[in-house]
Design a protein around this motif. Structure first.
Motif, PDB file in Angstrom:
ATOM      1  N   SER A 171     -19.350  -1.952  -7.371  1.00  0.00           N
ATOM      2  CA  SER A 171     -20.057  -3.013  -8.081  1.00  0.00           C
ATOM      3  C   SER A 171     -19.138  -3.899  -8.901  1.00  0.00           C
ATOM      4  O   SER A 171     -19.594  -4.811  -9.583  1.00  0.00           O
ATOM      5  N   ALA A 172     -17.863  -3.631  -8.860  1.00  0.00           N
ATOM      6  CA  ALA A 172     -16.933  -4.391  -9.693  1.00  0.00           C
ATOM      7  C   ALA A 172     -16.725  -5.791  -9.123  1.00  0.00           C
ATOM      8  O   ALA A 172     -16.866  -6.030  -7.928  1.00  0.00           O
ATOM      9  N   ARG A 173     -16.344  -6.698 -10.012  1.00  0.00           N
ATOM     10  CA  ARG A 173     -16.060  -8.063  -9.578  1.00  0.00           C
ATOM     11  C   ARG A 173     -14.729  -8.080  -8.833  1.00  0.00           C
ATOM     12  O   ARG A 173     -13.946  -7.131  -8.922  1.00  0.00           O
ATOM     13  N   PRO A 174     -14.443  -9.171  -8.100  1.00  0.00           N
ATOM     14  CA  PRO A 174     -13.164  -9.264  -7.384  1.00  0.00           C
ATOM     15  C   PRO A 174     -11.979  -9.114  -8.336  1.00  0.00           C
ATOM     16  O   PRO A 174     -11.995  -9.627  -9.461  1.00  0.00           O
ATOM     17  N   LEU A 175     -10.979  -8.406  -7.865  1.00  0.00           N
ATOM     18  CA  LEU A 175      -9.816  -8.113  -8.699  1.00  0.00           C
ATOM     19  C   LEU A 175      -8.617  -8.953  -8.276  1.00  0.00           C
ATOM     20  O   LEU A 175      -8.463  -9.287  -7.091  1.00  0.00           O
ATOM     21  N   SER A 176      -7.769  -9.259  -9.244  1.00  0.00           N
ATOM     22  CA  SER A 176      -6.473  -9.864  -8.923  1.00  0.00           C
ATOM     23  C   SER A 176      -5.592  -8.815  -8.267  1.00  0.00           C
ATOM     24  O   SER A 176      -5.768  -7.614  -8.479  1.00  0.00           O
ATOM     25  N   GLU A 177      -4.632  -9.283  -7.485  1.00  0.00           N
ATOM     26  CA  GLU A 177      -3.748  -8.355  -6.781  1.00  0.00           C
ATOM     27  C   GLU A 177      -2.432  -8.183  -7.522  1.00  0.00           C
ATOM     28  O   GLU A 177      -1.973  -9.101  -8.231  1.00  0.00           O
ATOM     29  N   LEU A 178      -1.836  -6.993  -7.340  1.00  0.00           N
ATOM     30  CA  LEU A 178      -0.471  -6.784  -7.818  1.00  0.00           C
ATOM     31  C   LEU A 178       0.449  -7.806  -7.155  1.00  0.00           C
ATOM     32  O   LEU A 178       0.280  -8.137  -5.980  1.00  0.00           O
ATOM     33  N   ASP A 179       1.414  -8.276  -7.903  1.00  0.00           N
ATOM     34  CA  ASP A 179       2.332  -9.266  -7.338  1.00  0.00           C
ATOM     35  C   ASP A 179       3.480  -8.605  -6.585  1.00  0.00           C
ATOM     36  O   ASP A 179       3.787  -8.973  -5.455  1.00  0.00           O
ATOM     37  N   SER A 180       4.146  -7.619  -7.229  1.00  0.00           N
ATOM     38  CA  SER A 180       5.311  -6.995  -6.602  1.00  0.00           C
ATOM     39  C   SER A 180       5.637  -5.691  -7.301  1.00  0.00           C
ATOM     40  O   SER A 180       5.151  -5.413  -8.408  1.00  0.00           O
ATOM     41  N   ALA A 208       0.816  -1.222   0.000  1.00  0.00           N
ATOM     42  CA  ALA A 208       0.000   0.000   0.000  1.00  0.00           C
ATOM     43  C   ALA A 208       0.846   1.268   0.000  1.00  0.00           C
ATOM     44  O   ALA A 208       0.498   2.260  -0.644  1.00  0.00           O
ATOM     45  N   GLY A 209       1.975   1.254   0.683  1.00  0.00           N
ATOM     46  CA  GLY A 209       2.793   2.455   0.747  1.00  0.00           C
ATOM     47  C   GLY A 209       3.787   2.595  -0.381  1.00  0.00           C
ATOM     48  O   GLY A 209       4.485   3.611  -0.478  1.00  0.00           O
ATOM     49  N   GLU A 210       3.882   1.602  -1.248  1.00  0.00           N
ATOM     50  CA  GLU A 210       4.888   1.624  -2.314  1.00  0.00           C
ATOM     51  C   GLU A 210       4.324   1.932  -3.692  1.00  0.00           C
ATOM     52  O   GLU A 210       5.042   2.413  -4.569  1.00  0.00           O
ATOM     53  N   VAL A 211       3.056   1.622  -3.897  1.00  0.00           N
ATOM     54  CA  VAL A 211       2.482   1.733  -5.241  1.00  0.00           C
ATOM     55  C   VAL A 211       2.030   3.164  -5.497  1.00  0.00           C
ATOM     56  O   VAL A 211       1.112   3.675  -4.848  1.00  0.00           O
ATOM     57  N   VAL A 212       2.696   3.812  -6.436  1.00  0.00           N
ATOM     58  CA  VAL A 212       2.333   5.163  -6.878  1.00  0.00           C
ATOM     59  C   VAL A 212       2.329   5.174  -8.399  1.00  0.00           C
ATOM     60  O   VAL A 212       2.870   4.278  -9.057  1.00  0.00           O
ATOM     61  N   ALA A 213       1.712   6.173  -8.970  1.00  0.00           N
ATOM     62  CA  ALA A 213       1.639   6.277 -10.427  1.00  0.00           C
ATOM     63  C   ALA A 213       3.030   6.410 -11.027  1.00  0.00           C
ATOM     64  O   ALA A 213       3.875   7.152 -10.517  1.00  0.00           O
ATOM     65  N   VAL A 221       5.647  -2.450 -12.064  1.00  0.00           N
ATOM     66  CA  VAL A 221       5.186  -3.503 -11.165  1.00  0.00           C
ATOM     67  C   VAL A 221       5.068  -4.804 -11.953  1.00  0.00           C
ATOM     68  O   VAL A 221       5.170  -4.813 -13.189  1.00  0.00           O
ATOM     69  N   LYS A 222       4.861  -5.895 -11.233  1.00  0.00           N
ATOM     70  CA  LYS A 222       4.539  -7.175 -11.855  1.00  0.00           C
ATOM     71  C   LYS A 222       3.112  -7.545 -11.478  1.00  0.00           C
ATOM     72  O   LYS A 222       2.702  -7.416 -10.319  1.00  0.00           O
ATOM     73  N   VAL A 223       2.375  -8.020 -12.490  1.00  0.00           N
ATOM     74  CA  VAL A 223       0.978  -8.387 -12.275  1.00  0.00           C
ATOM     75  C   VAL A 223       0.726  -9.756 -12.895  1.00  0.00           C
ATOM     76  O   VAL A 223       1.403 -10.155 -13.852  1.00  0.00           O
ATOM     77  N   PRO A 224      -0.249 -10.512 -12.363  1.00  0.00           N
ATOM     78  CA  PRO A 224      -0.601 -11.797 -12.975  1.00  0.00           C
ATOM     79  C   PRO A 224      -1.461 -11.582 -14.218  1.00  0.00           C
ATOM     80  O   PRO A 224      -2.359 -10.740 -14.232  1.00  0.00           O
ATOM     81  N   LEU A 225      -1.169 -12.327 -15.255  1.00  0.00           N
ATOM     82  CA  LEU A 225      -1.953 -12.277 -16.489  1.00  0.00           C
ATOM     83  C   LEU A 225      -2.657 -13.621 -16.624  1.00  0.00           C
ATOM     84  O   LEU A 225      -2.037 -14.634 -16.936  1.00  0.00           O
ATOM     85  N   ARG A 226      -3.947 -13.616 -16.364  1.00  0.00           N
ATOM     86  CA  ARG A 226      -4.676 -14.873 -16.296  1.00  0.00           C
ATOM     87  C   ARG A 226      -4.650 -15.634 -17.612  1.00  0.00           C
ATOM     88  O   ARG A 226      -4.503 -16.853 -17.650  1.00  0.00           O
ATOM     89  N   SER A 227      -4.808 -14.919 -18.722  1.00  0.00           N
ATOM     90  CA  SER A 227      -4.890 -15.609 -20.009  1.00  0.00           C
ATOM     91  C   SER A 227      -3.616 -16.349 -20.348  1.00  0.00           C
ATOM     92  O   SER A 227      -3.634 -17.355 -21.056  1.00  0.00           O
ATOM     93  N   ALA A 228      -2.465 -15.847 -19.851  1.00  0.00           N
ATOM     94  CA  ALA A 228      -1.186 -16.489 -20.159  1.00  0.00           C
ATOM     95  C   ALA A 228      -0.687 -17.333 -18.995  1.00  0.00           C
ATOM     96  O   ALA A 228       0.267 -18.088 -19.150  1.00  0.00           O
ATOM     97  N   GLY A 229      -1.311 -17.189 -17.816  1.00  0.00           N
ATOM     98  CA  GLY A 229      -0.893 -17.955 -16.659  1.00  0.00           C
ATOM     99  C   GLY A 229       0.499 -17.629 -16.185  1.00  0.00           C
ATOM    100  O   GLY A 229       1.239 -18.518 -15.742  1.00  0.00           O
TER     101      GLY A 229
END
Length: 658
Positions: A64-73, A31-36, A40-48
């Motif tokens: 109202s949004a569906r559950p989101l994946s989290e940033l990895d690092s 929470a304290g590290e992510v700024v614009a 970052v690294k994020v999971p890409l579901r389509s590529a696994g």
């Protein structure tokens, strides 16, 4: 209720369907590290798998949004993507029907960990101070163009015809006077507390401008940004542009995106040089990126050159760019040198040009510009004059030196036992003279005179004032201290025969740049060329030639009077993209589409459209690319990757051949 913070990211992927922002939840641990702006690294579901991305925005999730994946690092804590750079990349990509990620891949260098750690550990750079005498010098140089300094301060769009002369720096190094003009504009901009971005085509131009700037600016204020730098040095330079103090950035075409603090000036030198046209997708020309940046950032924009491209002249005619002329018009002494009565009509160096070279060699160097490098770049059959081709790959044969066996320019094979497929002759003859053969011939004609060859294989940047014959290919002419005592422009008729819409404009640029290297009053002989291009050079009225080119291209609907998009791929995909574009933009003319015709493994079509229709046409073509990528064929099992992209689009294509 706990508010979930999200990061809207652009993933670093070439897939067109991923060219949009994705929302990822920010875990409490980050929470304290992510700024614009950070990586970052994020999971890409389509590529696994995990993939790198840029954080464009940080906000709050929609309830109202569906559950989101989290940033990895977090890959790096440095915000390398500024809001202004993101906006520019998005606009440039949309204009070219391309991906913003492709633009950012050109603009932001690859991360170098050691360089980044050193930058983070070092104290922030201080604000550069321009000495009063250097600022006064800059104002004197800009004063040769009435109103130029005020126009730059007022952030106007300007076209400037550079002075065709050679100057000397304090250490005696020769530079073109154009370099001092752009350096003065940058010094004046920095003295007003703003940054300047100077974009040049190649290392020769960069060396001249860097020399002119180094003598006038504090060392820490000048930032070099080009692809020839070592990766750590380039990344360090990029990090310097992110500092909160102004600087002057000097680099090649990708430098136009440099995210400097308080941008005040973007200057493009010689925008007609093809090196400023980006070959990588989406192919945005540095000139177009600079125009977008000027509109977004409110900077001054200067197009400078010894010639005027039809693209810039169109903007001048529209009133979008203002032309500023020098107080005193200077031009080289150009002579249209033709063969005299009694001379061989095909004589390469007429007697008048030969005599001018002989007389000039008594005082200093003479420049001879030729069309091609090498010894004999073109061979033909000695009997039927058909071009000599390689039996293995069909490439053209050339001779590396006198008496050498012909070799293929494509595959490199030596053509032992060659015979003409047309007449079975086994003899070849030289149909063209390259730089080395010209040096050999002129060396025999002027015995005892130094001969210097400058081309792609023999790079020479400067020559001294002693007598010498300098044989150079177009664009590779060295600078001579004090200027050349004579300039001979050979092979002009062959240059003009190239199958290129802009060949006249290109030839005028090559010849004008060479003529600008002449000493004051030195003769410049253009050999064997007549017509509008020759007259424009002789009278030094390049803008008038650009206006005539626009007038000729308008009725034919050829660029830059209209924009042109190229669509390549399988025939059904190309035809579907054309149909979609016509439905989305019914204002397209009935003759707007040329093709499709066979091209490579598929077909190619050209779509011509007015500038006012550009936003809708490019959006339609981009939608077709995304649709083709999503529904395209998948590669064979075991090859990996996603669907194969079966449609390719490039807007503002430099080559219109179907």
């Amino acid at each position: 209720m706990t508010v979930q913070r999200v990061a809207r990211v652009l993933v670093d992927s070439p897939l067109p369907q991923l060219d949009r922002l994705f929302d990822y939840a920010i875990p409490d641990a980050l929470a304290g590290e992510v700024v614009a702006g950070i990586r970052v690294k994020v999971p890409l579901r389509s590529a696994g798998r995990m993939i790198e991305a840029y954080v464009v925005e940080v906000g709050v999730a929609d309830a109202s949004a569906r559950p989101l994946s989290e940033l990895d690092s977090v890959v790096s804590p440095v915000p390398v993507l500024t809001p202004a750079l993101w906006t520019l990349a998005r606009r440039a990509a949309d204009r070219a029907a391309g991906s913003a990620g492709d633009i950012l891949r050109l603009a932001i260098p690859r991360r170098m960990v050691r360089a980044e750690k050193a930058w983070l550990a070092a104290p922030p750079p201080g604000a550069p101070v321009v000495a009063d005498e250097q600022h006064a010098w800059a104002l004197r140089v800009l004063g040769a163009y009435p109103g130029l300094a005020d126009a730059i301060a007022a952030a106007e769009r300007l076209a400037v015809d550079a002075p065709p002369a050679v100057a000397r720096l304090a250490d005696g190094t020769p530079v073109g006077e154009w370099a001092e003009l752009l350096a003065a504009a940058a010094v004046d901009t920095l003295a007003r507390g703003r940054s300047a971005v100077l974009v040049v085509p190649d290392h020769r131009d960069r060396a001249q401008l860097e020399g002119a700037l180094a003598a006038r600016l504090p060392a820490e204020a000048l930032v070099r940004d080009d692809a020839k730098q070592p990766a750590p040095a380039r990344y360090s330079a990029y990090l310097r542009t992110l500092a909160d103090v102004p600087c002057v950035v000097l680099g090649n075409r990708s430098a136009v995106y440099a995210p400097v603090n308080a941008p005040g000036l973007v200057a493009i030198w010689d925008d007609g040089d093809p090196l400023l046209s980006e070959p990588l997708s989406p192919g945005v020309h540095a000139r177009d990126a600079a125009l977008l940046r000027q509109e977004l950032d409110g900077t001054a924009l200067v197009f400078a050159g010894h010639t005027r491209t039809a693209d810039v002249e169109r903007l001048v005619q529209l009133g979008w760019v203002r032309e500023i002329a020098a107080t005193r018009r200077r031009s080289p002494r150009v002579v249209l040198s033709a063969t005299r009565e009694g001379e061989n009509r095909g004589q390469r160096v007429p007697s008048a040009a030969f005599a001018a070279a002989r007389e000039a060699l008594a005082d200093g160097p003479v420049l001879v510009q030729v069309a091609r490098p090498g010894y004999a770049p073109v061979l033909v059959c000695a009997e039927c004059r058909d071009p000599a081709r390689c039996a293995h790959c069909g490439g053209p044969l050339h001779a590396a030196r006198q008496g050498a066996a012909p070799a293929c320019s494509w595959c490199g094979r030596t053509a032992h036992g060659w015979s003409c497929p047309n007449c079975t002759s086994t003899r070849v003859r030289m149909a063209a003279s390259g730089s080395e053969r010209t040096a050999d011939e002129l060396g025999r004609a002027f015995p005892g005179v130094r001969v210097i060859v400058s081309d792609g294989d023999h790079a020479v940047l400067t020559v001294d004032e002693k007598p010498a014959l300098v044989i150079a290919t177009r664009g590779a002419e060295p600078l001579a201290a004090g200027g050349y005592r004579a300039v001979l422009l050979l092979d002009g008729d062959r240059m003009l025969l190239a199958e290129d819409l802009r060949i006249g404009e290109s030839c005028l640029r090559w010849w004008s740049n060479a003529a600008a290297l002449a000493a004051p009053g030195a003769p410049v002989h253009l050999v064997g060329v007549a017509g509008p291009v020759a007259r424009a050079l002789a009278t030094w009225t390049q803008p008038a030639y650009a206006r005539s080119e626009l007038a000729d291209r308008g009725p034919l609907k050829m660029p830059p009077t209209v924009r042109v998009a190229s669509i390549e791929g399988e025939r059904p995909r190309v035809e579907a993209a054309i149909a979609t574009a016509r439905a989305a933009v019914p204002e397209l003319d009935s003759d707007a589409v040329l093709g499709p015709l066979a091209h490579g493994e598929g077909v190619r079509a050209l779509v011509r459209f007015e500038y006012a229709l550009g936003t809708r046409v490019t959006a339609s073509l981009r939608a077709s690319v995304v649709e083709a990528a999503v529904s395209g064929r998948r590669p064979p099992r075991g090859r990996g990757g996603g669907p194969r992209n079966t449609l390719r689009v490039r807007v503002d294509v430099p080559d219109l051949d179907l």
